[in-house]
Design a protein around this motif. Sequence first.
Motif, short mmCIF file in Angstrom:
data_model
loop_
_atom_site.label_atom_id
_atom_site.label_comp_id
_atom_site.label_asym_id
_atom_site.label_seq_id
_atom_site.Cartn_x
_atom_site.Cartn_y
_atom_site.Cartn_z
N ARG A 30 0.80 -1.22 0.00
CA ARG A 30 0.00 0.00 0.00
C ARG A 30 0.84 1.28 0.00
O ARG A 30 0.33 2.36 0.28
N SER A 31 2.13 1.17 -0.28
CA SER A 31 2.97 2.37 -0.33
C SER A 31 3.76 2.38 -1.63
O SER A 31 3.93 1.36 -2.28
N GLU A 32 4.23 3.57 -1.96
CA GLU A 32 4.95 3.77 -3.22
C GLU A 32 6.22 4.56 -2.91
O GLU A 32 6.15 5.64 -2.32
N PRO A 33 7.39 4.06 -3.29
CA PRO A 33 8.62 4.80 -2.98
C PRO A 33 8.76 6.07 -3.81
O PRO A 33 8.44 6.09 -4.99
N CYS A 34 9.22 7.12 -3.16
CA CYS A 34 9.47 8.39 -3.84
C CYS A 34 10.97 8.45 -4.14
O CYS A 34 11.78 8.42 -3.21
N PRO A 35 11.37 8.53 -5.40
CA PRO A 35 12.80 8.49 -5.74
C PRO A 35 13.59 9.71 -5.26
O PRO A 35 14.78 9.61 -5.03
N THR A 36 12.94 10.84 -5.09
CA THR A 36 13.68 12.05 -4.70
C THR A 36 13.91 12.17 -3.21
O THR A 36 14.94 12.65 -2.78
N THR A 37 12.93 11.72 -2.39
CA THR A 37 13.04 11.90 -0.94
C THR A 37 13.36 10.62 -0.20
O THR A 37 13.78 10.68 0.95
N GLY A 38 13.13 9.46 -0.82
CA GLY A 38 13.32 8.19 -0.13
C GLY A 38 12.14 7.80 0.72
O GLY A 38 12.15 6.76 1.38
N ASP A 84 9.44 14.83 8.03
CA ASP A 84 8.32 15.78 8.10
C ASP A 84 7.24 15.53 7.04
O ASP A 84 6.53 16.45 6.66
N ASN A 85 7.12 14.31 6.57
CA ASN A 85 6.11 13.95 5.57
C ASN A 85 5.12 13.01 6.23
O ASN A 85 5.42 11.85 6.48
N LYS A 86 3.90 13.50 6.50
CA LYS A 86 2.90 12.69 7.20
C LYS A 86 2.50 11.45 6.43
O LYS A 86 2.07 10.46 7.01
N ALA A 87 2.64 11.46 5.12
CA ALA A 87 2.25 10.31 4.29
C ALA A 87 3.35 9.25 4.23
O ALA A 87 3.13 8.17 3.68
#
Length: 148
Positions: free
Chosen positions: A13-21, A71-74
Motif C-alpha cells: 500500500r505504499s509507493e517509494p518516492c525516488p527524490t526523498t526516499g 516531516d512527511n505525514k504520508a
Amino acid sequence: MDAKATREYIEHRSEPCPTTGCWLWTGQFCMYGYGQYRLFAKDKWHKAHRESLMAFKGIDLTGLGALHTCDNKACVNPDHLYAGTQKDNVRDMFARGRNRNGAVKKQFCKRGHELTDENRLPPRKTDCRICHNAIQARYREEKRNATI
C-alpha cells in the motif's frame, strides 16, 4: 495481523518516492493527513506510520509516538521514523519551524507530494498541483461516463 503480514501490507500500500526516499502511503488518510487502515469493517483504525515502525523495527510504542524525520505525514518508511514522546515531537516542531507561527513553508501535501514552487497552486500556494489535476481528471471521467 502478525509483523510479517503487516510489513507485506505496508509495502503493497505504499509507493517509494525516488527524490526523498519516503514510502508514500497510497491508502486512506485520516483528517490530519496520516495514512490509516483497518482490516475489517468494525475493526479499529491503525495509523500506517505507527504500524510500520512496529512491524519493521520491532519497537513497542506503548506510551510513545512514531515521529517522522522527513516531516512527511504520508511517509511510512521505517528508516524515516523513530519512537518518541509528545515532548520530543513538540521540540522537533519548533526546531524545524513547523509551528503555526513558523516561517517555514509546508513541504508536502497531505498525499505526500513534494510542494515545490512549480507544484503549488495559487492563490494560497498551499495546494498541490498533482492532486488537483488528479481530482479534475477523475471528475471529467465520471462526467464523461455519466453521459453515456
